[in-house]
Write an enzyme that holds these catalytic residues in place. Sequence first.
Site, mmCIF file in Angstrom:
data_model
loop_
_atom_site.group_PDB
_atom_site.id
_atom_site.type_symbol
_atom_site.label_atom_id
_atom_site.label_comp_id
_atom_site.label_asym_id
_atom_site.label_seq_id
_atom_site.Cartn_x
_atom_site.Cartn_y
_atom_site.Cartn_z
ATOM 1 N N ALA A 1 94.182 9.078 98.657
ATOM 2 C CA ALA A 1 93.731 9.748 97.442
ATOM 3 C C ALA A 1 93.801 8.727 96.314
ATOM 4 O O ALA A 1 94.536 7.746 96.405
ATOM 5 C CB ALA A 1 94.637 10.933 97.146
ATOM 6 N N GLY B 1 95.675 10.102 102.123
ATOM 7 C CA GLY B 1 94.532 11.007 102.214
ATOM 8 C C GLY B 1 93.445 10.488 103.156
ATOM 9 O O GLY B 1 92.693 11.277 103.727
ATOM 10 N N GLU C 1 94.563 11.491 106.493
ATOM 11 C CA GLU C 1 94.426 12.959 106.548
ATOM 12 C C GLU C 1 92.974 13.370 106.682
ATOM 13 O O GLU C 1 92.645 14.338 107.376
ATOM 14 C CB GLU C 1 95.070 13.564 105.293
ATOM 15 C CG GLU C 1 96.580 13.345 105.268
ATOM 16 C CD GLU C 1 97.214 13.709 103.934
ATOM 17 O OE1 GLU C 1 96.841 13.106 102.902
ATOM 18 O OE2 GLU C 1 98.076 14.600 103.910
ATOM 19 N N GLU D 1 102.710 8.019 101.359
ATOM 20 C CA GLU D 1 102.989 8.776 100.124
ATOM 21 C C GLU D 1 104.448 8.692 99.692
ATOM 22 O O GLU D 1 104.753 8.744 98.499
ATOM 23 C CB GLU D 1 102.604 10.256 100.315
ATOM 24 C CG GLU D 1 101.103 10.518 100.366
ATOM 25 C CD GLU D 1 100.518 10.452 101.768
ATOM 26 O OE1 GLU D 1 101.177 9.898 102.689
ATOM 27 O OE2 GLU D 1 99.404 10.960 101.956
#
Length: 257
Positions: free
Chosen positions: A65, A108, A111, A131
């Site tokens: 992200a 992300g 993911e 993260e």
Amino acid sequence: IDYETIRSETRGRVGWITLHRPDALNALNTTVMREVVDAATRFDADERIGAIVLTGSEKAFAAGADIKEMADKSGLEMTMDDHFGAWARFAAVRTPVVAAVSGYALGGGCELAMMCDVILAADTARFGQPEINLGVIPGMGGTQRLLRAVGPYKAAELILTGRMMDAAEAERAGLVSRVVPAADLLDEADKTASTIAGKSLPSLYAAKAALAAAQESSLAEGLRYEKQAFAALFDTEDQKEGMAAFREKRPPHFTHR
Ligand code: HXC
């Protein structure tokens, strides 16, 4: 359609989505999310598309992200704008999605790959959920999907340390479908996606939904779901055609009906 952060094109029955933020290792900001969801939704609504490939660049599938975009947000803002919520619509497309991963698939990015059905990895791919190094935890499904993919102990080690694993380790752990030489990644993705796209769409939708049921429900519920979905396919013309073609020793000609 002209997108700002992705490229989208059709090759035969395969819809290609290429993440394209070269200056940020394809970090997933709100625009990327909106555009990927838009492109995938369009392909999903198009019967001429039987499979989708999602890929990035040689250096990065996606490095996570967009940290710069979210750094200053409050918890309340994250909740109220449901910052990553639209990704659920990507995970929910009915059309099979092949992730073609080269380079970094972190946070992300990892993911996002796990929202796809098949993960092809270049031998240069690196997966991880870093993260924890940022003072947060995975927020787009990492704690749930990674655990289901690699088991609780491997998932815990990866998520708690934030370390990356290479393609070979990811394959051993069951996170990737297959590892291929980096130079062959896009060809292999095209072959795999074209093979899938050549099948009957109703059976592809049913197979994807039944696989999802296996992740989401008990064995008994999943088996009940599968039995019903299997039976329902006997009302398709493609089932009659597929079985007739077998008896007549010829390839089937599916019409997606
Ligand atoms: C924003 C990013 C980024 C990210 C890289 N960049 N990753 N920008 N968000 N996730 C930017 C860098 O700031 C830099 O831009 C450019 O991309 C190139 O990156 P470098 O770091 O210079 O490249 P390199 O030295 O090769 O290192 C590659 C890397 C490193 C190891 C992948 O970039 C890295 O650690 N990135 C962050 C990985 C990460 O923590 N991902 C998890 C994010 S959190 P500038 O302009 O500065 O040169 C997450 C949460 C998901 O994903 C859950 C949400 C709910």
